[in-house]
Design an enzyme around this catalytic site. Structure first.
Site, PDB file in Angstrom:
ATOM      1  N   CYS A  16     -12.336  -7.410  12.557  1.00 47.28           N
ATOM      2  CA  CYS A  16     -11.298  -6.381  12.581  1.00 47.28           C
ATOM      3  C   CYS A  16      -9.928  -7.024  12.368  1.00 47.28           C
ATOM      4  O   CYS A  16      -9.805  -8.244  12.256  1.00 47.28           O
ATOM      5  CB  CYS A  16     -11.318  -5.615  13.904  1.00 47.28           C
ATOM      6  SG  CYS A  16     -10.805  -6.606  15.327  1.00 47.28           S
ATOM      7  N   CYS A 380      -7.595  -2.902  18.854  1.00 48.15           N
ATOM      8  CA  CYS A 380      -8.564  -3.167  17.776  1.00 48.15           C
ATOM      9  C   CYS A 380      -8.792  -1.953  16.884  1.00 48.15           C
ATOM     10  O   CYS A 380      -8.732  -2.047  15.658  1.00 48.15           O
ATOM     11  CB  CYS A 380      -9.899  -3.621  18.361  1.00 48.15           C
ATOM     12  SG  CYS A 380      -9.922  -5.370  18.805  1.00 48.15           S
ATOM     13  N   ASP A 422      -0.290   7.152 -22.941  1.00 45.25           N
ATOM     14  CA  ASP A 422      -0.257   6.770 -24.350  1.00 45.25           C
ATOM     15  C   ASP A 422      -1.229   7.679 -25.094  1.00 45.25           C
ATOM     16  O   ASP A 422      -2.099   8.295 -24.478  1.00 45.25           O
ATOM     17  CB  ASP A 422      -0.722   5.324 -24.522  1.00 45.25           C
ATOM     18  CG  ASP A 422       0.413   4.336 -24.291  1.00 45.25           C
ATOM     19  OD1 ASP A 422       1.555   4.783 -24.189  1.00 45.25           O
ATOM     20  OD2 ASP A 422       0.119   3.138 -24.191  1.00 45.25           O
ATOM     21  N   THR A 424      -2.906   6.783 -28.616  1.00 39.47           N
ATOM     22  CA  THR A 424      -3.965   6.049 -29.311  1.00 39.47           C
ATOM     23  C   THR A 424      -4.713   5.122 -28.357  1.00 39.47           C
ATOM     24  O   THR A 424      -4.115   4.266 -27.706  1.00 39.47           O
ATOM     25  CB  THR A 424      -3.372   5.239 -30.474  1.00 39.47           C
ATOM     26  OG1 THR A 424      -2.629   6.119 -31.308  1.00 39.47           O
ATOM     27  CG2 THR A 424      -4.476   4.569 -31.284  1.00 39.47           C
ATOM     28  N   ASP A 705     -12.201   1.485  23.803  1.00 42.39           N
ATOM     29  CA  ASP A 705     -11.811   0.483  22.806  1.00 42.39           C
ATOM     30  C   ASP A 705     -12.926   0.241  21.794  1.00 42.39           C
ATOM     31  O   ASP A 705     -12.797   0.561  20.619  1.00 42.39           O
ATOM     32  CB  ASP A 705     -11.452  -0.832  23.489  1.00 42.39           C
ATOM     33  CG  ASP A 705     -11.311  -1.941  22.464  1.00 42.39           C
ATOM     34  OD1 ASP A 705     -10.518  -1.762  21.518  1.00 42.39           O
ATOM     35  OD2 ASP A 705     -12.019  -2.962  22.581  1.00 42.39           O
TER      36      ASP A 705
END
Length: 724
Positions: A16, A380, A422, A424, A705
């Site tokens: 992590c 975390c 663009d 072409t 957590d």
């Protein structure tokens, strides 16, 4: 003073963002190191240092004490990166509980983390049985069992503190566990350590899945190849192929290297590399990619890139390097977490001390709550919320031929409000095709047959268009006698004994007068942006052949998809106004024509001045100023090399719809990041309140957590399966 160089390493065991932060802080403190960039998701580290600095031994020792393995990374090892994360690095890990290469273990139970967790679980069970049989030894049994899991955690905690990261999750865990033992909550402290180890192991498994998603591309390249030398074939490792080698690829085999077909014609399935669902017919002179599948005929191919430089190896490296480039959101979360964790320690201390001191609360009760807050407050889940989603999105894009060079590009492309294309090679195929055949006194097939006979052997784009149409229509191409080019006018020769001249309209008019109807037809076709060739046979006009560089098959759909997303498309081209308007009309897009590169740059700046976030899509070779000036430059249609090396993003397969798919991928990734942040902060907020009011304790706190970390990682992995 020596010039600084950048060296790339592989760091095994990072799960992590908190892991990456510890690694970065530790390495940054070494003498000679100027800068460090670490990606937990890619498992890589780039160190900028003095050219004369010898850092590997010091870094290896330092990171080993933190529980991580280190090895140099090089482009030569690219094809085996997947294995490099696995058992190949086991010798680097001598620490009792290393963050080893668990993330990529094929069997979850063989990893060090899994074995420690299982062993600790058995020790807890044994402690429980011992306490039940000998009640007087209940506390001692749990203390001994807890030491098995806590000692490795504490060693890493103090190593991290020594190398500049005192506020690590290991330190918070150690303080909470020791504090819980001190106030008599030994059994609960032991359970919390067990839950922490389970969470760490699950984090490793989830991180490994994310990392393996892009590394799995390397498995597409076969391990062996059939090299052809002087008519004799021999099987050799694909990694030993050199540029210029000739190889034989049988029907059904994967192509082992990037190359150019020398002989044979076959359908090639490019879906594994470009995401193109329909196999493409390829013959001599056509380029092929490593990892693609030869479907129905033997091909002889000349190798054009060594294993380390083939398309797949470069895509993998590009994505890994992109993961090292942090998005603005990720940088903000990183900065926030530097202040957040010390803040959690302060809050935990205040909760433990203030109520007993000022309000007569129970010391045991409030110290217990303060320790729980330490576990709740670990960052975390918050730190991994962004990079996990970005890594998954980058990998998902790469597997579909959409390459985005970093989190910042991924984040920006979802915000674009204008796209400058663009014409072409971008909106169009980049090569003319026969669009109209008009016959006078002959059949259309005869007109095409005579024109193709004159053009046989020519490589001129218009000639190739005529020959391609003749092949497509299965029209016979008879031999032409005395065929020769007439500079500036056309091609002349004899076909079937007849004098034939394929000329421009102007040159044809000098030979034979066009009727009013014929002149009108030429003018009408020219008005549609088409080039018209006139065929004269036996002194009279027998046909017209009109050609134009046609829009890509999905151009209209791609433009419509962007418009539906609220993105304004515009065409910028150096072509003439008439041709540009003809193409633009069919695509329902505004066109600006007859532009020089500086004009395109100016228009991009004008769009930005109006408050628009602009993407410029081009071939990656021309219009460099406009590509650089745009908020995101996307290379498309300029060939694989250019697509991989230039601009901010690249489309491996020339699909206009892929621009819209990039925008969709970005928007879904950002939505996923917002979900992850909400999960991480929301769970912590809930458990913070319930802990203070006395509803939950230590073991639910650790779930806030590790549980949140696993949840956000698994949520991010959903992006790997996103449909675009």
């Amino acid at each position: 003073m020596t010039e600084a160089v950048a060296t790339r390493y592989r760091v095994s065991g990072m799960d992590c963002g908190a892991c990456a932060a510890k690694v970065e802080t530790a390495v940054r403190r070494l003498p000679g190191v100027e800068d460090v960039s670490v990606s937990a998701t890619a498992g890589t580290m780039v160190v900028r240092h003095g050219a004369d600095a010898h850092l590997l031994p010091a870094m290896t020792s330092q990171l080993r004490s933190l529980g991580y393995g280190l090895a140099p990374a090089s482009r030569e090892e690219a094809p085996s990166h997947a294995e490099a994360h696995g058992h190949d690095h086991d010798h680097d890990h001598t620490h009792h509980h290393d963050h080893d290469s668990d993330t990529d273990s094929r069997n979850w139970w063989t990893s060090t983390k899994a074995q420690l967790t299982i062993g600790y679980g058995l020790a807890l069970a044994l402690a429980f049985v011992t306490g039940w049989i000998v009640p007087s030894q209940h506390q001692a049994a749990f203390l001994v069992a807890m030491a098995i899991g806590l000692v490795p955690i504490a060693r890493r905690a103090f190593a991290a503190a020594r190398f500049g990261s005192p506020f690590s999750i290991e330190m918070l865990m150690t303080i909470a566990a020791v504090g819980a033992v001190a106030i008599g909550a030994t059994e609960e402290a032991a359970a919390v350590v067990f839950l922490f180890l389970i969470g760490e192991w699950l984090e490793g498994v989830a991180a490994g899945r994310a990392r393996a998603s892009i590394q799995a591309l390397t498995a597409l390249v076969p391990k062996t190849a059939l090299r052809d030398r002087n008519g004799t074939t021999e099987e050799i490792p694909a990694a030993d192929l050199k540029v210029g080698d000739a190889i034989i690829v049988r029907p059904g085999d994967r192509i082992p290297a990037d190359g150019e077909i020398l002989a044979g014609e076959s359908d090639v399935d490019e879906a594994p590399v470009t995401g193109e669902s329909t196999p493409l017919r390829k013959g001599p002179g056509a380029s092929v990619f490593a990892g693609t599948i030869n479907t129905d005929a033997v091909l002889r191919i000349r190798v054009t890139a060594a294993a380390a430089d083939n398309t797949i190896a470069r895509v993998v490296q590009l994505v890994e390097e992109a993961q090292e480039s942090k998005a603005p959101t990720e940088r903000f979360i990183d900065r926030f977490s530097r202040y957040y964790t010390p803040g959690v320690l302060v809050v935990g201390a205040l909760v433990a001390i203030v109520p007993p001191l000022l309000f007569g609360g129970s010391w045991t009760e409030w110290i217990y709550k303060g320790l729980a807050i330490l576990l709740i407050g670990c960052p975390c889940a918050l730190v991994i919320s962004t990079p996990a989603a970005i890594a998954a999105a980058l990998s998902a894009g790469a597997r579909r031929g959409l390459l985005l060079k970093g989190g910042a590009v991924l984040e920006t492309i979802g915000k674009i409000t204008a796209v400058a294309f663009d014409k072409t090679g971008t909106l169009t195929e980049g090569k003319p095709k026969v669009t109209d055949i008009v016959a006078f006194g002959r059949s259309e097939a005869q007109v095409l047959s005579m024109a193709a006979a004159l053009e046989s052997g020519s490589n001129h784009p218009l000639a190739l268009a005529i020959l391609g149409r003749a092949k497509e229509d299965a029209v016979p191409v008879p031999p032409a006698a005395d065929a020769r080019a007439v500079p500036g006018r056309g091609v002349t020769g004899k076909v079937g004994g007849e004098a034939v001249f394929l000329a421009s309209a102007r040159a044809a008019g000098e030979e034979v007068a066009l009727s009013a109807a014929q002149a009108d037809q030429v003018a009408s076709l020219n008005g549609e942006g088409k080039t018209v060739s006139v065929l004269i046979a036996a002194g009279s006009i027998v046909g017209l052949i009109a050609m134009r560089d046609e829009p890509r098959a999905d151009a209209d759909e791609g433009i419509a998809a962007l418009r539906a997303m609220g993105v304004e498309p515009v065409m910028l081209t150096g072509d003439n106004q008439r041709t540009a308007e003809a193409i633009a009309k069919g695509l329902h897009i505004d066109a600006r024509a007859e532009l020089l590169p500086e004009d395109k740059l100016r228009i991009v700046r004008e769009l930005q001045a109006k408050g628009k976030i602009v993407a410029k899509v081009g071939d990656g070779i021309n219009d460099a100023p406009a590509l650089a000036a745009a908020d995101v430059g996307v290379a498309m249609g300029g060939g694989t090399d250019v697509a991989l090396e230039t601009a901010d993003a690249a489309i491996l397969h020339g699909r206009v719809m892929d621009v819209a798919r990039m925008v969709t991928l970005s928007r879904r990734a950002m939505a996923n990041i917002h979900q992850n942040i909400a999960i991480a902060i929301g769970l912590k907020a809930i458990f913070l309140v319930t802990t203070i009011v006395g509803i939950t304790g230590l073991w639910p706190a650790i779930l806030a957590d590790t549980g949140a970390t696993v949840l956000v990682t698994m949520n991010a992995l959903r992006l790997l399966r996103v449909r675009l």
